[in-house]
Write an enzyme that holds these catalytic residues in place. Structure first.
Site, PDB file in Angstrom:
ATOM      1  N   GLY A 231      42.645  42.776 -27.641  1.00 24.92           N
ATOM      2  CA  GLY A 231      42.171  43.163 -28.968  1.00 24.92           C
ATOM      3  C   GLY A 231      41.923  41.967 -29.850  1.00 24.92           C
ATOM      4  CG  ASP A 258      26.910  38.404 -28.618  1.00 21.87           C
ATOM      5  OD1 ASP A 258      27.394  37.485 -29.295  1.00 21.87           O
ATOM      6  OD2 ASP A 258      26.291  38.216 -27.558  1.00 21.87           O
TER       7      ASP A 258
HETATM    8  O1  KDG Z   1      26.935  35.983 -26.173  1.00 20.97           O
HETATM    9  C1  KDG Z   1      26.099  36.201 -25.078  1.00 20.97           C
HETATM   10  C2  KDG Z   1      25.138  35.076 -25.010  1.00 20.97           C
HETATM   11  O2  KDG Z   1      25.812  33.914 -24.655  1.00 20.97           O
HETATM   12  C3  KDG Z   1      24.042  35.290 -24.033  1.00 20.97           C
HETATM   13  O3  KDG Z   1      23.323  36.438 -24.357  1.00 20.97           O
HETATM   14  C4  KDG Z   1      23.103  34.138 -23.931  1.00 20.97           C
HETATM   15  O4  KDG Z   1      22.688  33.537 -26.201  1.00 20.97           O
HETATM   16  C5  KDG Z   1      23.062  33.233 -25.104  1.00 20.97           C
HETATM   17  C6  KDG Z   1      23.532  31.881 -24.892  1.00 20.97           C
HETATM   18  O5  KDG Z   1      23.003  31.016 -25.563  1.00 20.97           O
HETATM   19  O6  KDG Z   1      24.422  31.671 -24.090  1.00 20.97           O
END
Ligand code: KDG
Length: 316
Positions: A231, A258
């Site tokens: 968490g 994200d």
């Molecule tokens: O948070 C996920 C991202 O790491 C992935 O979608 C790719 O944006 C990205 C990155 O720069 O690693």
């Protein structure tokens, strides 16, 4: 006017069908990767008005990314296309024993050419929240300047700034530069969302409490430290541990952070306090881990309410 505006690079993402070393992969599933567009898509699915800004290559990959993000209901009307640089791409690698890793093909990409002049200054000032991650300032010098200019613009307009450090070691020239840049952004943010390991890297701190405290000492009103399956710990002056949700089968943790950011902002947009918003954040993060892609597993508002026990499931 958007509830949330975010900006960053989104790439075409190729994920192998099977786990194993990339060298021997034959078939890949195409989708998209980009921390900020992941947040935008998650927020849009939950029913919020979101704008995502970027520069894409005027190539088929750029068109694909734009259509995908737009198809999720995100406002992409400020996105620019350039003929001078390609859309970035990336490959995920899932090893049978161990973590997911990535290979980037984004050096000199379209998004890396962004400058402060390319910012949607009006849209930033009109948003309720401006969300950024530590990936964008790592892309190039001009992206670092653009990120700082965007944050200044948001602050001038009293827009709440939310920041996920999202450390990507492969993108930074040196640890020293990374720390200096990310700490400067922490200082300009209202909400800071570090992972526990990121917190340890950025601050001279070991425990979640210490990391949250370090963020608040640097000016954040709310710090939420992500603890993976356990968490999160939220500190808005009062410190609370908010347990995570059990996911039976974690397919791929990439994208969970994200989802977490989106869940937290969605909660705040619904008027929830920091602890309740963190609960929502944990839940959306859990959804993201159930699929190999970053965004396919993200819930709609109804699905999230059912998951949280706030609504009955409609089976048929
Ligand atoms: O948070 C996920 C991202 O790491 C992935 O979608 C790719 O944006 C990205 C990155 O720069 O690693």
């Amino acid at each position: 006017t958007p509830d949330v505006l975010t900006l960053g690079e989104t790439m075409v993402l190729f994920s192998p069908d099977e786990p194993g070393p990339t060298k021997h992969q034959q078939t890949f599933k195409k989708s998209l990767g980009g921390a900020e567009s992941n947040v935008a898509i998650a927020l849009s699915r939950l029913g919020n008005d979101v704008t995502w800004h970027s520069t894409l290559g005027a190539d088929p990959h750029g068109k694909y990314v734009n259509s995908f993000v737009r198809g999720e209901g995100v406002d992409t009307s400020t996105v620019e296309f350039t003929n001078d640089a390609p859309t970035g791409i990336m490959f995920k690698e899932r090893r049978a024993f161990g973590e997911t890793s990535v290979y980037y093909y984004r050096h000199g990409s379209a998004a890396s050419t962004m400058t402060p002049d390319d910012l949607p200054a009006d849209a930033i000032a009109e948003a309720d929240y401006f969300h950024l991650t530590g990936i964008t300032p790592a892309l190039s010098d001009s992206c670092r300047e653009a990120t700082l200019a965007a944050v200044e613009r948001a602050r001038e307009a009293d827009v709440t700034v939310s920041f996920d450090p999202n450390i990507r070691y492969k993108l930074w020239g040196s640890d020293e530069e990374m720390r200096r840049t990310l700490l400067a952004l922490v200082e300009k943010s209202d909400i800071v969302l570090p992972g526990i390991e990121e917190g340890r890297t950025l601050f001279d701190a070991g425990t979640p409490d210490e990391i949250a405290n370090a963020c608040r000492d640097r000016g954040a009103a709310i710090a939420v430290v992500k603890l993976g399956a356990e968490g999160a710990l939220v500190d808005d002056g009062e410190v609370t541990r908010v347990p995570g949700y059990k996911v039976e089968r974690v397919v791929d943790p990439i994208g969970a952070g994200d989802g977490f950011a989106a869940g937290f902002l969605d909660g705040r947009l619904h008027g929830l306090g920091a602890v309740e918003a963190t609960k929502r954040a944990n839940a959306v993060g859990a959804f993201a881990t159930t699929v190999t892609g970053d965004v396919e597993g993200l819930p709609t508002e109804r699905e999230l309410d059912v998951f949280l026990g706030e609504r009955e499931a409609l089976q048929r």
